[in-house]
Design an enzyme around this catalytic site. Structure first.
Site, PDB file in Angstrom:
ATOM      1  N   GLN A   6       0.854  -1.192   0.000  1.00 48.66           N
ATOM      2  CA  GLN A   6       0.000   0.000   0.000  1.00 48.66           C
ATOM      3  C   GLN A   6       0.886   1.236   0.000  1.00 48.66           C
ATOM      4  O   GLN A   6       1.225   1.783   1.049  1.00 48.66           O
ATOM      5  CB  GLN A   6      -0.918  -0.011   1.224  1.00 48.66           C
ATOM      6  CG  GLN A   6      -1.748   1.227   1.350  1.00 48.66           C
ATOM      7  CD  GLN A   6      -3.226   0.959   1.290  1.00 48.66           C
ATOM      8  OE1 GLN A   6      -3.673  -0.133   1.552  1.00 48.66           O
ATOM      9  NE2 GLN A   6      -3.990   1.974   0.956  1.00 48.66           N
ATOM     10  N   PHE A   7       1.258   1.696  -1.191  1.00 47.64           N
ATOM     11  CA  PHE A   7       2.182   2.819  -1.298  1.00 47.64           C
ATOM     12  C   PHE A   7       1.594   4.101  -0.714  1.00 47.64           C
ATOM     13  O   PHE A   7       2.326   4.989  -0.305  1.00 47.64           O
ATOM     14  CB  PHE A   7       2.632   3.033  -2.746  1.00 47.64           C
ATOM     15  CG  PHE A   7       1.618   3.723  -3.621  1.00 47.64           C
ATOM     16  CD1 PHE A   7       1.676   5.098  -3.816  1.00 47.64           C
ATOM     17  CD2 PHE A   7       0.610   3.005  -4.245  1.00 47.64           C
ATOM     18  CE1 PHE A   7       0.753   5.732  -4.622  1.00 47.64           C
ATOM     19  CE2 PHE A   7      -0.317   3.635  -5.051  1.00 47.64           C
ATOM     20  CZ  PHE A   7      -0.254   5.006  -5.241  1.00 47.64           C
ATOM     21  N   THR A   8       0.279   4.216  -0.627  1.00 48.93           N
ATOM     22  CA  THR A   8      -0.326   5.449  -0.122  1.00 48.93           C
ATOM     23  C   THR A   8      -0.018   5.686   1.356  1.00 48.93           C
ATOM     24  O   THR A   8      -0.151   6.809   1.832  1.00 48.93           O
ATOM     25  CB  THR A   8      -1.848   5.468  -0.349  1.00 48.93           C
ATOM     26  OG1 THR A   8      -2.440   4.368   0.334  1.00 48.93           O
ATOM     27  CG2 THR A   8      -2.182   5.403  -1.836  1.00 48.93           C
TER      28      THR A   8
END
Length: 145
Positions: A78-80
């Site tokens: 989850q890069f966010t």
């Protein structure tokens, strides 16, 4: 490196209509990789996730880790989570690791989780995923190293 962990009774990841990862009781781990992250940080975060006591013992107190509770892991990139949200109304992703490095550290983290003997399922790195879960509690913690 960041892990948003949620104690779940069930969780699954679907990509293009196909379930690619699914668990019953355990932890959904949303994993964010930042620019300065290293394999050593990934190992420390894995140790923290595996040892974090968020499952109830016989007396209803959070005294058991995922392994002691007989749970499983579902690890989803989850890069966010690495977003800078301090200014403005649009997140900045400049603190996130480049995709190749993030993928390598994500895979390393998953491998280290599996070494512990806890059954570990995954999402698909950089894919458009549908993640569903039933948060048990709700119990959710932000872990960062």
């Amino acid at each position: 490196m960041i892990a948003l962990i949620q104690r779940v009774t069930q969780a699954k990841v679907v990509v293009e209509g196909e379930t690619i990862g699914e668990i019953g009781q355990g932890l959904l781990v949303l994993l964010g990789v930042e620019k300065e992250d290293t394999p050593q940080k990934a190992q420390r975060l894995c140790d923290k996730v595996m040892g974090y006591r968020v499952f109830s013992d016989d007396q209803g107190k959070m005294n058991l880790n995922v392994q002691q509770a007989g749970g499983r892991l579902l690890v989803v990139s989850q890069f966010t989570l690495a977003a800078d949200t301090q200014k403005g109304l649009r997140p900045s992703f400049s603190g996130g690791a480049e995709p190749q490095k993030a993928d390598e550290l994500y895979r390393y983290f998953v491998e280290q989780c599996r070494v512990t003997g806890v059954k570990t399922e995954t999402g698909k790195f950089a894919a458009d995923m549908e993640v569903s879960l039933t948060n048990d509690g709700p119990v959710t913690f932000w872990l960062q190293v």
